[in-house]
Write a protein that holds these residues in place. Structure first.
Motif, PDB file in Angstrom:
ATOM      1  N   VAL A  77      43.371 -45.097  75.861  1.00 27.69           N
ATOM      2  CA  VAL A  77      43.481 -43.865  75.071  1.00 27.69           C
ATOM      3  C   VAL A  77      42.686 -43.950  73.767  1.00 27.69           C
ATOM      4  N   ARG A  78      42.778 -45.074  73.062  1.00 33.61           N
ATOM      5  CA  ARG A  78      42.122 -45.173  71.744  1.00 33.61           C
ATOM      6  C   ARG A  78      40.696 -45.704  71.836  1.00 33.61           C
ATOM      7  N   ARG A  79      39.991 -45.279  72.815  1.00 35.51           N
ATOM      8  CA  ARG A  79      38.576 -45.634  72.997  1.00 35.51           C
ATOM      9  C   ARG A  79      38.344 -47.136  73.106  1.00 35.51           C
ATOM     10  N   ARG A  80      39.369 -47.826  73.603  1.00 42.43           N
ATOM     11  CA  ARG A  80      39.192 -49.268  73.802  1.00 42.43           C
ATOM     12  C   ARG A  80      38.432 -49.526  75.090  1.00 42.43           C
ATOM     13  N   ARG A  81      38.034 -50.780  75.254  1.00 43.34           N
ATOM     14  CA  ARG A  81      37.357 -51.205  76.480  1.00 43.34           C
ATOM     15  C   ARG A  81      38.339 -51.945  77.364  1.00 43.34           C
ATOM     16  N   LEU A  82      37.968 -52.039  78.632  1.00 42.92           N
ATOM     17  CA  LEU A  82      38.836 -52.720  79.600  1.00 42.92           C
ATOM     18  C   LEU A  82      37.966 -53.548  80.536  1.00 42.92           C
ATOM     19  N   LEU A  83      38.422 -54.745  80.814  1.00 43.67           N
ATOM     20  CA  LEU A  83      37.747 -55.589  81.799  1.00 43.67           C
ATOM     21  C   LEU A  83      38.650 -55.691  83.022  1.00 43.67           C
ATOM     22  N   ILE A  84      38.081 -55.385  84.178  1.00 46.04           N
ATOM     23  CA  ILE A  84      38.830 -55.558  85.429  1.00 46.04           C
ATOM     24  C   ILE A  84      38.241 -56.743  86.168  1.00 46.04           C
ATOM     25  N   GLU A  85      39.105 -57.658  86.559  1.00 45.82           N
ATOM     26  CA  GLU A  85      38.635 -58.835  87.286  1.00 45.82           C
ATOM     27  C   GLU A  85      38.964 -58.659  88.764  1.00 45.82           C
ATOM     28  N   TYR A  86      38.004 -59.061  89.585  1.00 43.76           N
ATOM     29  CA  TYR A  86      38.201 -58.915  91.024  1.00 43.76           C
ATOM     30  C   TYR A  86      37.730 -60.201  91.699  1.00 43.76           C
ATOM     31  N   VAL A  87      38.701 -60.987  92.156  1.00 44.50           N
ATOM     32  CA  VAL A  87      38.371 -62.224  92.868  1.00 44.50           C
ATOM     33  C   VAL A  87      38.074 -61.858  94.319  1.00 44.50           C
ATOM     34  N   VAL A  88      36.860 -62.149  94.770  1.00 46.28           N
ATOM     35  CA  VAL A  88      36.476 -61.800  96.150  1.00 46.28           C
ATOM     36  C   VAL A  88      36.915 -62.923  97.083  1.00 46.28           C
ATOM     37  N   ILE A  89      37.846 -62.596  97.981  1.00 45.17           N
ATOM     38  CA  ILE A  89      38.387 -63.585  98.921  1.00 45.17           C
ATOM     39  C   ILE A  89      37.875 -63.231 100.317  1.00 45.17           C
ATOM     40  N   PRO A  90      37.158 -64.155 100.951  1.00 40.17           N
ATOM     41  CA  PRO A  90      36.591 -63.858 102.272  1.00 40.17           C
ATOM     42  C   PRO A  90      37.658 -63.373 103.253  1.00 40.17           C
ATOM     43  N   ASN A  91      37.329 -62.298 103.965  1.00 33.77           N
ATOM     44  CA  ASN A  91      38.180 -61.721 105.014  1.00 33.77           C
ATOM     45  C   ASN A  91      39.495 -61.131 104.495  1.00 33.77           C
ATOM     46  N   VAL A  92      39.603 -60.972 103.193  1.00 35.37           N
ATOM     47  CA  VAL A  92      40.824 -60.373 102.636  1.00 35.37           C
ATOM     48  C   VAL A  92      40.481 -59.072 101.899  1.00 35.37           C
ATOM     49  N   ASN A  93      39.528 -59.148 100.985  1.00 35.80           N
ATOM     50  CA  ASN A  93      39.266 -57.988 100.113  1.00 35.80           C
ATOM     51  C   ASN A  93      37.771 -57.826  99.846  1.00 35.80           C
ATOM     52  N   ASP A  94      36.928 -58.247 100.824  1.00 35.62           N
ATOM     53  CA  ASP A  94      35.497 -58.389 100.546  1.00 35.62           C
ATOM     54  C   ASP A  94      34.600 -57.384 101.270  1.00 35.62           C
ATOM     55  N   GLN A  95      35.189 -56.368 101.888  1.00 35.44           N
ATOM     56  CA  GLN A  95      34.392 -55.446 102.701  1.00 35.44           C
ATOM     57  C   GLN A  95      33.861 -54.275 101.867  1.00 35.44           C
TER      58      GLN A  95
END
Ligand code: SF4
Length: 351
Positions: A249-267
């Protein structure tokens, strides 16, 4: 390479005090304010302890190891438990040298993320503020690193130990102490909604506005996220999305981390789902991290190529994305690999 076995760090309880706290307690003992302030500055800036400090030892550097890219060190508390920290010098994309310190906020962790080494320990206990600051003190005055940034991405979920993390932040930014700008402190969470609300409140207070927040997303939808991050069952992606919007809301920044795990969340379709999920979150950057296998991992390591491919798919959807290079993997100091170290450190020594 084994670096050193250090003598006990004896001033740890003092490390849990802001300069105001320290001066107040010193004055109560009849010490003049200016003298107390001087002692506090010397402790934090030079690492020197005066005779009058009557410190009590609670932490010792058990081991430290380095591989040229990262230095991992392990502090042992007097209850025998160990907490781990990693110094990771990096060159930013603008060519500037930075030296972040990844600190632990708990010994073990209760969150149970299935890809994470620390989760295997369960949560043994919270770190005290002085134990968090002792990690900075050790990196600065024992290892000799000039720490530029603090990231709460070591062992534990910082939002699950919010009171102590908040106190540690107050000490880290103390002008008479470590004097680290709030913009150089980032707290990472797996989506602890109550903690995120408190952290947002903290960032809304005077002087704290530029604190950083990182959220480990790691999944495109609730089904996959609940499988690999049990917290998601109670703190689902809709509530996480709302918490991130509140942060922004207050014009802050956000970092999203995404760990890529083979055959789980990598498509590719996973990348598209993630892109849709974050499409209305402004000033958000995604950090794609190749999976570093924990012990007995059911999944193989993710290659740099696969992580880059996933990042490309996200980028094609208009997102700001970067890939974190493998660092510290050999030391078991990489993301998600901290915890249960004694055997691993022995292996590194003998190589
Ligand atoms: S990834 Fe973080 S929150 Fe999840 S179990 Fe590991 S240390 Fe805890």
């Amino acid at each position: 390479m084994l670096l050193a076995t250090q003598p006990p760090l004896r001033m740890a309880p003092i490390l849990g005090l802001t300069s105001d706290d320290f001066v107040a307690s010193a004055q109560a003992r009849g010490v003049a304010k200016t003298k107390a302030l001087c002692q506090y500055r010397e402790l934090f800036r030079q690492g020197s302890v005066s005779n009058e400090m009557t410190p009590t030892g609670i932490l010792a550097v058990a081991r430290s190891v380095a591989d040229g890219q990262a230095t991992k060190f392990i502090l042992q508390a007097n209850d025998g438990l160990e907490l781990e920290s990693v110094v990771l010098p990096i060159e930013s994309r603008s060519g500037r040298q930075r030296c972040p310190l990844c600190v632990s906020s708990q010994i073990g962790c209760a969150m149970g993320c299935t890809f994470c080494e620390t989760a295997q320990m369960g949560r043994l206990r919270h770190c005290l503020p002085e134990e968090i600051i002792a990690q900075w003190y050790t990196a600065t005055h024992e290892i000799g690193a000039t720490i530029t940034n603090i990231v709460f991405m070591g062992m534990g979920e910082p939002m699950d130990n919010f009171d102590h993390v908040q106190k540690a932040i107050e000490i880290l930014i103390d002008r008479n102490g470590p004097c680290i700008a709030p913009s150089r402190i980032t707290v990472s969470t797996v989506g602890h909604i109550k903690g995120m609300a408190r952290y947002t409140q903290l960032a809304n207070t005077s002087g704290m506005g530029r604190l950083g927040l990182a959220v480990s997303l790691n999944a495109p939808n609730d089904m996959i996220r609940s499988q690999i991050m049990p917290l998601n069952k109670a703190n689902n992606m809709a509530s996480l999305h709302q918490a991130m919007q509140n942060w922004l809301v207050r014009r802050r920044r956000l970092l999203i981390e995404y760990v890529v795990i083979p055959n789980v969340n990598d498509q590719k379709e996973h990348a598209q789902e993630v892109a849709a999920y974050i499409s209305d979150l402004p000033r958000t950057t995604v950090n794609v991290i190749p999976y570093n296998p924990r012990r007995n991992s059911p999944w193989p390591a993710c290659s740099d190529q696969a992580a880059s491919q996933f990042a490309r798919w996200l980028g094609e959807q208009g997102n700001k994305v970067f890939v974190r290079r493998h660092r510290g993997r050999r030391l078991m100091a990489a993301c998600g690999q901290l915890g249960k170290q004694p055997t691993k450190v022995t292996q590194i020594q003998s190589q």
